[in-house]
Design a protein around this motif. Sequence first.
Motif, mmCIF file in Angstrom:
data_model
loop_
_atom_site.group_PDB
_atom_site.id
_atom_site.type_symbol
_atom_site.label_atom_id
_atom_site.label_comp_id
_atom_site.label_asym_id
_atom_site.label_seq_id
_atom_site.Cartn_x
_atom_site.Cartn_y
_atom_site.Cartn_z
ATOM 1 N N THR A 92 1.217 -0.905 0.124
ATOM 2 C CA THR A 92 0.175 -0.349 -0.388
ATOM 3 C C THR A 92 1.142 1.222 0.133
ATOM 4 O OG1 THR A 92 -0.643 0.010 2.244
ATOM 5 C CG2 THR A 92 -2.083 -1.391 0.992
ATOM 6 N N HIS A 93 1.627 0.959 0.225
ATOM 7 C CA HIS A 93 3.299 2.639 0.218
ATOM 8 C C HIS A 93 3.659 1.861 -0.821
ATOM 9 C CE1 HIS A 93 5.535 5.056 1.314
ATOM 10 N NE2 HIS A 93 6.547 4.754 1.299
ATOM 11 N N GLU A 94 3.585 2.670 -2.406
ATOM 12 C CA GLU A 94 4.514 3.147 -3.275
ATOM 13 C C GLU A 94 6.220 3.764 -2.930
ATOM 14 O OE1 GLU A 94 4.108 1.513 -6.282
ATOM 15 O OE2 GLU A 94 2.558 0.463 -5.663
ATOM 16 N N LEU A 95 7.512 2.910 -3.360
ATOM 17 C CA LEU A 95 8.181 3.494 -2.856
ATOM 18 C C LEU A 95 9.125 3.856 -4.753
ATOM 19 C CD1 LEU A 95 10.564 0.781 -0.655
ATOM 20 C CD2 LEU A 95 9.113 3.462 -0.314
ATOM 21 N N MET A 96 9.219 5.616 -4.570
ATOM 22 C CA MET A 96 10.269 5.847 -5.871
ATOM 23 C C MET A 96 11.524 5.261 -6.639
ATOM 24 S SD MET A 96 7.651 7.225 -6.659
ATOM 25 C CE MET A 96 8.403 8.686 -8.429
ATOM 26 N N ILE A 105 4.706 -8.002 -4.092
ATOM 27 C CA ILE A 105 3.574 -6.839 -2.806
ATOM 28 C C ILE A 105 3.182 -8.111 -2.280
ATOM 29 C CG2 ILE A 105 1.656 -5.967 -3.050
ATOM 30 C CD1 ILE A 105 1.905 -4.624 -5.359
ATOM 31 N N TRP A 106 3.561 -8.315 -0.850
ATOM 32 C CA TRP A 106 3.230 -9.636 -0.459
ATOM 33 C C TRP A 106 2.084 -9.380 0.426
ATOM 34 C CZ3 TRP A 106 6.426 -13.059 -1.320
ATOM 35 C CH2 TRP A 106 7.965 -12.772 -1.917
ATOM 36 N N GLY A 107 1.095 -8.559 0.699
ATOM 37 C CA GLY A 107 0.086 -8.640 1.018
ATOM 38 C C GLY A 107 -1.109 -9.511 -0.069
ATOM 39 N N LYS A 108 -0.992 -9.137 -1.317
ATOM 40 C CA LYS A 108 -1.976 -9.884 -2.347
ATOM 41 C C LYS A 108 -1.153 -11.067 -2.069
ATOM 42 C CE LYS A 108 -1.964 -9.670 -7.045
ATOM 43 N NZ LYS A 108 -1.998 -9.111 -8.752
ATOM 44 N N GLU A 109 0.373 -11.654 -2.660
ATOM 45 C CA GLU A 109 0.737 -12.993 -2.023
ATOM 46 C C GLU A 109 -0.333 -13.819 -0.340
ATOM 47 O OE1 GLU A 109 2.569 -14.935 -3.915
ATOM 48 O OE2 GLU A 109 2.526 -13.937 -5.830
ATOM 49 N N TYR A 110 -0.122 -12.913 0.499
ATOM 50 C CA TYR A 110 -1.149 -13.588 1.328
ATOM 51 C C TYR A 110 -2.172 -13.788 0.916
ATOM 52 C CZ TYR A 110 4.285 -13.257 4.155
ATOM 53 O OH TYR A 110 4.733 -13.094 4.278
ATOM 54 N N PHE A 130 -5.246 -12.750 8.285
ATOM 55 C CA PHE A 130 -3.639 -13.730 7.957
ATOM 56 C C PHE A 130 -2.688 -12.875 7.743
ATOM 57 C CE2 PHE A 130 -1.481 -16.968 5.201
ATOM 58 C CZ PHE A 130 -0.961 -17.073 6.390
ATOM 59 N N ALA A 131 -2.890 -12.278 6.734
ATOM 60 C CA ALA A 131 -1.826 -11.191 5.540
ATOM 61 C C ALA A 131 -1.404 -10.032 6.535
ATOM 62 C CB ALA A 131 -2.475 -10.390 4.862
ATOM 63 N N ARG A 132 -2.520 -9.388 7.320
ATOM 64 C CA ARG A 132 -1.366 -8.093 8.170
ATOM 65 C C ARG A 132 -0.895 -9.358 9.441
ATOM 66 N NH1 ARG A 132 -6.801 -6.978 7.720
ATOM 67 N NH2 ARG A 132 -7.397 -7.764 9.807
ATOM 68 N N SER A 133 -1.163 -10.036 9.510
ATOM 69 C CA SER A 133 -0.527 -10.988 10.967
ATOM 70 C C SER A 133 0.813 -11.506 11.118
ATOM 71 C CB SER A 133 -1.098 -11.706 11.457
ATOM 72 O OG SER A 133 -1.317 -13.595 10.462
ATOM 73 N N ARG A 134 1.261 -11.895 9.155
ATOM 74 C CA ARG A 134 2.506 -12.554 9.366
ATOM 75 C C ARG A 134 2.842 -11.296 8.224
ATOM 76 N NH1 ARG A 134 2.256 -18.006 8.514
ATOM 77 N NH2 ARG A 134 3.924 -17.850 6.677
ATOM 78 N N ILE A 135 2.595 -10.133 8.494
ATOM 79 C CA ILE A 135 3.357 -9.149 7.555
ATOM 80 C C ILE A 135 3.631 -8.226 8.831
ATOM 81 C CG2 ILE A 135 3.281 -6.254 6.666
ATOM 82 C CD1 ILE A 135 0.805 -7.980 4.556
#
Length: 148
Positions: A92-96, A105-110, A130-135
């Motif tokens: 959700t945070h893009e890095l230049m 994007i691991w959130g999408k993967e999870y 589940f995704a938030r807990s892993r991240i």
Amino acid sequence: MKSTTVASAFLGTILVFFAGAGYTADKADTRKIDIGKAEYEQKCIICHGILGKGDGAYSKMLNKPATDLTLLSKKNGGVFPFARVFETIEGTHELMAHGTRDMPIWGKEYRSSKYYDEYLHEENIDRSYFARSRILALTEYIYRLQAK
């Protein structure tokens, strides 16, 4: 007298068993699973390296060098940028520096069925949790990598 001897022998056998098995409080603690470290080793080490210095096996193949994760706090005035790290991993945070998003994007993967099916066996479980807990575990591990 015989019952005392039998009880002593029994107690001695139990003590020898536990001593031989190396059962101590310290040993029990070493068997805990470090989810954040496991996530890092599975997902990040290839680019960011074992120690988080940005020197992983794939780092030279990237358009931009992998970030030295040990310097995040130092570059942020001594404060670990927790939300930014979490959001970067989640996507959700893009890095230049990442340009076209070289970093997965691991959130999408999870949230994908691959992870869902492997770890969660009930249909009504919230994949976002589940995704938030892993991240969260991974972000906390990166916090522990910070240079002193």
